[in-house]
Design a protein around this motif. Sequence first.
Motif, mmCIF file in Angstrom:
data_model
loop_
_atom_site.group_PDB
_atom_site.id
_atom_site.type_symbol
_atom_site.label_atom_id
_atom_site.label_comp_id
_atom_site.label_asym_id
_atom_site.label_seq_id
_atom_site.Cartn_x
_atom_site.Cartn_y
_atom_site.Cartn_z
ATOM 1 N N ILE A 96 55.727 32.547 32.468
ATOM 2 C CA ILE A 96 54.378 33.096 32.381
ATOM 3 C C ILE A 96 54.439 34.555 32.806
ATOM 4 N N ASN A 97 53.546 35.374 32.248
ATOM 5 C CA ASN A 97 53.540 36.803 32.556
ATOM 6 C C ASN A 97 52.774 37.117 33.838
ATOM 7 N N ASP A 98 53.125 38.236 34.426
ATOM 8 C CA ASP A 98 52.301 38.844 35.468
ATOM 9 C C ASP A 98 51.076 39.443 34.767
ATOM 10 N N SER A 99 49.903 39.242 35.315
ATOM 11 C CA SER A 99 48.672 39.768 34.716
ATOM 12 C C SER A 99 48.587 41.284 34.805
ATOM 13 N N MET A 100 49.378 41.891 35.696
ATOM 14 C CA MET A 100 49.364 43.322 35.982
ATOM 15 C C MET A 100 48.037 43.790 36.582
ATOM 16 N N ALA A 101 47.238 42.838 37.046
ATOM 17 C CA ALA A 101 46.015 43.193 37.779
ATOM 18 C C ALA A 101 46.389 43.698 39.167
ATOM 19 N N SER A 102 45.479 44.426 39.779
ATOM 20 C CA SER A 102 45.713 44.883 41.142
ATOM 21 C C SER A 102 45.565 43.712 42.115
ATOM 22 N N PRO A 103 46.500 43.547 43.044
ATOM 23 C CA PRO A 103 46.344 42.510 44.064
ATOM 24 C C PRO A 103 45.379 42.922 45.175
ATOM 25 N N LYS A 104 44.896 44.176 45.130
ATOM 26 C CA LYS A 104 44.146 44.720 46.257
ATOM 27 C C LYS A 104 42.662 44.384 46.261
ATOM 28 N N LEU A 105 42.150 43.875 45.152
ATOM 29 C CA LEU A 105 40.760 43.430 45.093
ATOM 30 C C LEU A 105 40.674 42.330 44.040
ATOM 31 N N GLN A 106 40.306 41.144 44.474
ATOM 32 C CA GLN A 106 40.284 39.999 43.563
ATOM 33 C C GLN A 106 39.317 38.935 44.083
ATOM 34 N N TYR A 107 38.565 38.356 43.161
ATOM 35 C CA TYR A 107 37.687 37.235 43.503
ATOM 36 C C TYR A 107 38.260 35.965 42.877
ATOM 37 N N ILE A 108 38.369 34.899 43.681
ATOM 38 C CA ILE A 108 38.933 33.641 43.221
ATOM 39 C C ILE A 108 37.963 32.509 43.550
ATOM 40 N N PRO A 109 37.376 31.837 42.546
ATOM 41 C CA PRO A 109 36.488 30.696 42.805
ATOM 42 C C PRO A 109 37.244 29.548 43.474
ATOM 43 N N TYR A 110 36.514 28.706 44.185
ATOM 44 C CA TYR A 110 37.148 27.665 45.000
ATOM 45 C C TYR A 110 37.985 26.696 44.176
ATOM 46 N N VAL A 111 37.617 26.487 42.890
ATOM 47 C CA VAL A 111 38.410 25.585 42.034
ATOM 48 C C VAL A 111 39.833 26.107 41.883
ATOM 49 N N PHE A 112 39.956 27.420 41.693
ATOM 50 C CA PHE A 112 41.278 28.029 41.567
ATOM 51 C C PHE A 112 41.967 28.115 42.929
ATOM 52 N N VAL A 113 41.187 28.335 43.974
ATOM 53 C CA VAL A 113 41.758 28.378 45.326
ATOM 54 C C VAL A 113 42.426 27.048 45.647
#
Length: 243
Positions: free
Chosen positions: A125-142
């Motif tokens: 799977i690829n790295d999304s290349m998003a910044s790790p410094k600001l991210q919102y993760i809903p509890y389902v994914f958490v």
Amino acid sequence: MKIVFVVDSISSIQKKINMISSRFGNNIFFVVKAPFAELFKTYGYQCNAVYTNRLALTIHVLLSKSELDDVLIYYSSFELTDQLLNDFTAKIRNDKITNVMPIYNSFENMCNSAYNVYVKSIFKINDSMASPKLQYIPYVFVSELLNTHFANRLFELPNELVEKVYIKDKKVSDNAKVKPSFSKLHIIFLISLLVISMALIIGLAFIKVNFLFVLIFILLYVLDLILFLIFQCKVNMDSRFLK
């Protein structure tokens, strides 16, 4: 919502805490880089966790010990703007991860493509290349991340599961990127390059040059370069996902 506030810079820390808490609340877990721990306490805050070079694992353990909830990740080294925070807040959905996407130039895109060949060859799977410094993760994914590893939060997901905020300001964009630190192992590749070059010079001086001689040194240079690129990809991934 839980806010994992990673203190990897102490610059304007009170301002940044206020910017985050005014929009997302005061349920903040401070994860502090070890060199800043004592200084951070002088601002009147407690460290919920302290890390050195295992940030992802530290966050994973911290979240595993508390009740499951939506999570906002923020690194204090990221210089926020009101416009970016407004755009980010507007994109938040309770069923999607919200990522911040830096601007990458042509050279960076080329390097990122090569880097993702390495990532995909190992993790499929690829790295999304998003910044790790600001991210919102809903509890389902958490929940899913805590069942695997919280570092997996930066892997690429289908578009229907992700909201993206594209940074328009170049300075803010550069600040959102993770700059891999110099590793002592880089010296090994520099030394090997020097040794190969010295051997080539000595060989040219004392050995009759033929096709085999040239081929051997071409292969040595290519091998050294390939190993360096693989190592650099590993350093980049460790910096983004783990540290």
